[in-house]
Design an enzyme around this catalytic site. Structure first.
Site, PDB file in Angstrom:
ATOM      1  N   THR A 194      14.271   2.373   0.784  1.00 23.29           N
ATOM      2  CA  THR A 194      15.174   2.907   1.787  1.00 23.29           C
ATOM      3  C   THR A 194      15.513   4.366   1.525  1.00 23.29           C
ATOM      4  O   THR A 194      15.651   4.764   0.390  1.00 23.29           O
ATOM      5  CB  THR A 194      16.473   2.104   1.711  1.00 23.29           C
ATOM      6  OG1 THR A 194      16.131   0.750   1.875  1.00 23.29           O
ATOM      7  CG2 THR A 194      17.452   2.533   2.766  1.00 23.29           C
ATOM      8  N   GLU A 284       5.059   6.801  -1.259  1.00 19.49           N
ATOM      9  CA  GLU A 284       4.355   5.884  -2.162  1.00 19.49           C
ATOM     10  C   GLU A 284       2.853   6.172  -2.190  1.00 19.49           C
ATOM     11  O   GLU A 284       2.193   6.144  -1.157  1.00 19.49           O
ATOM     12  CB  GLU A 284       4.642   4.447  -1.755  1.00 19.49           C
ATOM     13  CG  GLU A 284       6.098   4.099  -2.044  1.00 19.49           C
ATOM     14  CD  GLU A 284       6.509   2.764  -1.504  1.00 19.49           C
ATOM     15  OE1 GLU A 284       7.345   2.114  -2.135  1.00 19.49           O
ATOM     16  OE2 GLU A 284       5.989   2.368  -0.446  1.00 19.49           O
ATOM     17  N   ASN A 407       2.521  -1.706  -2.502  1.00 19.55           N
ATOM     18  CA  ASN A 407       3.195  -2.565  -1.535  1.00 19.55           C
ATOM     19  C   ASN A 407       2.618  -3.970  -1.440  1.00 19.55           C
ATOM     20  O   ASN A 407       3.234  -4.853  -0.872  1.00 19.55           O
ATOM     21  CB  ASN A 407       3.207  -1.887  -0.165  1.00 19.55           C
ATOM     22  CG  ASN A 407       4.189  -0.752  -0.171  1.00 19.55           C
ATOM     23  OD1 ASN A 407       5.365  -0.974  -0.365  1.00 19.55           O
ATOM     24  ND2 ASN A 407       3.699   0.468  -0.023  1.00 19.55           N
ATOM     25  N   SER A 412       6.318  -9.568  -6.269  1.00 24.69           N
ATOM     26  CA  SER A 412       5.965 -10.561  -7.285  1.00 24.69           C
ATOM     27  C   SER A 412       6.079  -9.973  -8.692  1.00 24.69           C
ATOM     28  O   SER A 412       6.218  -8.789  -8.877  1.00 24.69           O
ATOM     29  CB  SER A 412       4.555 -11.069  -7.031  1.00 24.69           C
ATOM     30  OG  SER A 412       3.669 -10.007  -6.804  1.00 24.69           O
TER      31      SER A 412
END
Lengths: 412, 412
Positions: A194, A284, A407, A412
């Site tokens: 965010t 990213e 992503n 996990s």
């Protein structure tokens, strides 16, 4: 994932002290281990505040709280946690936000609607506020006026570097300062990245005018960047004005007609753009910063829509990652934007090189020159629609295999 | 890149012959070496035709040609080349299209506006029509009624398998057949993977009704898939009705009120959906097919917009690639769609497992069950907005590192 973005700034800016603005951070263990994840930003006296938030129709509980609090236009403190977004957490999420605001208000001796909240991290996991609310009273005492870097670090998630910016601008005889921090590996961002930004100035500015300045500044900065076209549930940008510079003789800003409005608004916009570009640089998996400039559109709004169509295109972004001057994909993105465009008037530049002119490959097209441009860290794509005076500039980063890895593996 | 998609059908369908519909393909060396890249599809007699095309505002020269030709509603032949899209090629591109149509018309002894054209491949490279126009006369003679697989192969670009579908449907006492081929590693696709599809039936159908049937069928099939949200300059879907079945006693379809309209329209839709899903299954780098169903939206249009917001989200698609049941990203995508949604009414299923219910994690949530679902080749994401009766279903594939590799490296 902890490798610093190759596009990161080489040094952190030196942040001037703003009197009465204090920060303290702590490792509350909300999700991350071995790092700070809770920030308490406090103001010794009530300050004016403005805010803009996510346009998501499923906003987080902290966003709902801030929107309601903003009605008063005053603030005493901000609580930010990273690791959990407290979004899509239902009644329990609202209660966690209420508990946090209540604990912060008790710690500062103020009303709950003078407290602002922001949470960033995984969506849908219940947030256990009891884990950190007992810490707020101590943090309120420990706050330091020089803790800007610590504040910027505490709010990071997938960010690879802390984001800080500052400007000092003369308003007549006297100066005011604007300090800001931000986090995000995308304004338009993954559920754990965010965009949050908090900006503080000592300029004396009435809240309604502050809100106008913030909204316009956001349009040209945070609302002009994209990493992946995904809008967070939690995006929050707050601008606080302590008014501290009034004691030094700076007159209060009350309307757009005042003598110092333009200089101050421009400086705010400059800080916001600095922070927004740091977010795009930390997108990213990013290895290249891409500036998309569209000119000659029918209106500015049309230009921005076309620019975002280019900046959000996975094919344009993968081409840049592959250092391929694939201007055909830019044509495709212009064509799908849904705004007026005439193939036979379109011209396209990558860097300084014009690759396409009036509906066909530029007669002077050089593959070598184009290839050399694509090797750079910062790529400019310029498109002239050839129809009018509308223009816009937006920024994004390239789309790399690392984006997919980050992503695909995150939760996990 | 030549590895066949793990989602490909195991066998090619057996395509019935449609009388008077002939196909011939040749290796013209337009860009690819060692494979066919030119298809000439011909009709012994003029047939009715309907078409839908890209919504791009920068369409290719062949799309412009087809749109103009469609005014007559009649067709004698279709020329398709792969390797070069003849898009954004200016006046030279229009001339290449004109030359191709003229050569094909001469070969068949018909008018140029009875010829349809489609080109797929790189955007912006001049197309040298002289390389293949001399071949069309011979191809017109060589055409065979059983060459459907060869036709499907000649139009491939990044496709990893040829795409064919057929249905035979009784209209009263007699049967009609619908045969179709398609290519594309995305409807919404890279510049070298334009979606093209050609469908032929022996049903006797007037062109205006054929157009209605095609438009509605396309909405539920090709207009309901996405690979990467990028719209090609060249998307072309043509439906031809030879009327051959009239000789067997099938009455001509002229309006929606006729007795056989519904059965025929449903069979066309079925063929189109079959082809469209093959395109999604061959999405660049795809390892999983994703069906997104949205129910309970305010309208069907709102449901489709929300469904596409989910299907186009890089974060949802990377999560599926990583076999992560990350329903928080689905919430994010619902929230950014810009349609009415109420966080506290939203429910989300992955496969048969409800993960979120009325605004929070499902009380019966099981990470193990969700993880098992994500291991499958085909993933269904269902979202109940909880506000109305609007529903929509769309399909996409996952976003993998291979997508980035294919598109970062393509042009060079």
């Amino acid at each position: 994932m902890t490798k610093i973005s190759p596009l990161a700034p080489h040094v952190l800016p030196c942040m001037p002290v703003l009197a009465g603005v204090r920060m303290a951070a702590v490792a509350a263990g909300i999700k991350y281990q071995g790092r700070t994840d809770l920030l308490f930003l406090t103001f010794d006296r009530p300050v004016d505040v403005a805010g803009v938030f996510t346009r998501s129709l499923c906003p987080s509980a902290p966003v709902d709280h801030c929107r309601a609090a903003l009605a008063t236009g005053k603030a005493r403190g901000v609580v930010v946690n990273s690791g959990n977004a407290n979004a899509f957490t239902g009644a329990a999420g609202r209660q966690a936000a209420d508990e946090t605001a209540a604990a912060a208000a008790r710690a500062l001796g103020c009303r709950e609607d003078e407290i602002y909240l922001a949470s960033t991290g995984v969506i849908g996991e219940p947030l256990n506020a009891a884990r950190f609310t007992p810490l707020l009273a101590a943090l309120a005492h420990e706050g330091r006026e020089d803790a800007w870097p610590e504040a910027a670090r505490a709010i990071m998630t997938t960010d690879t570097f802390p984001k800080l910016a500052t400007r000092t601008v003369p308003l007549g005889q006297h100066e005011v300062t604007i300090n800001g921090i931000a986090k995000g590996a995308g304004m338009i961002a993954p559920d754990m990245a965010t965009m949050l930004s908090f900006v503080v100035t000592d300029a004396p500015v009435d809240a309604p005018l502050l809100q106008e300045i913030l909204r316009e500044g956001a349009d040209a900065s945070f609302n002009s960047i994209t990493v992946d076209s995904d809008t967070s549930t939690s995006d929050t940008l707050l601008l606080f004005a302590t008014g501290g510079a009034e004691e030094n003789g700076v007159a209060r800003l009350k309307s757009r007609d005042g003598p110092h409005y333009a200089a101050f608004a421009a400086a705010v916009k400059d800080v916001l753009l600095d922070l927004a570009l740091q977010v795009a640089r930390d997108g990213e998996g990013a290895r290249k910063l891409i500036e998309v400039e569209v000119i000659g559109a029918v209106t500015d709004v049309a230009a921005k829509k076309i620019a975002f169509s280019i900046a959000n295109s996975p094919l344009v972004k993968t081409a840049v990652a592959g250092e391929d001057a694939n201007w055909g994909r830019v044509v495709m993105a212009v064509g799908k934007a849904g705004e007026k465009a005439d193939r036979d008037r379109l011209s396209i530049w990558f860097g300084e090189h014009r690759l396409a002119y009036h509906g066909a490959r530029d007669p002077d097209y050089s593959e070598e020159a184009a290839a050399a441009t694509m090797k750079k860290d910062e790529i400019t794509i310029r498109v002239d629609i050839g129809l009018g005076e509308g223009r816009a500039k937006v920024w994004t980063c390239d789309l790399t295999k690392e984006y997919v890895a980050i992503n695909g593996d995150y939760r996990s």
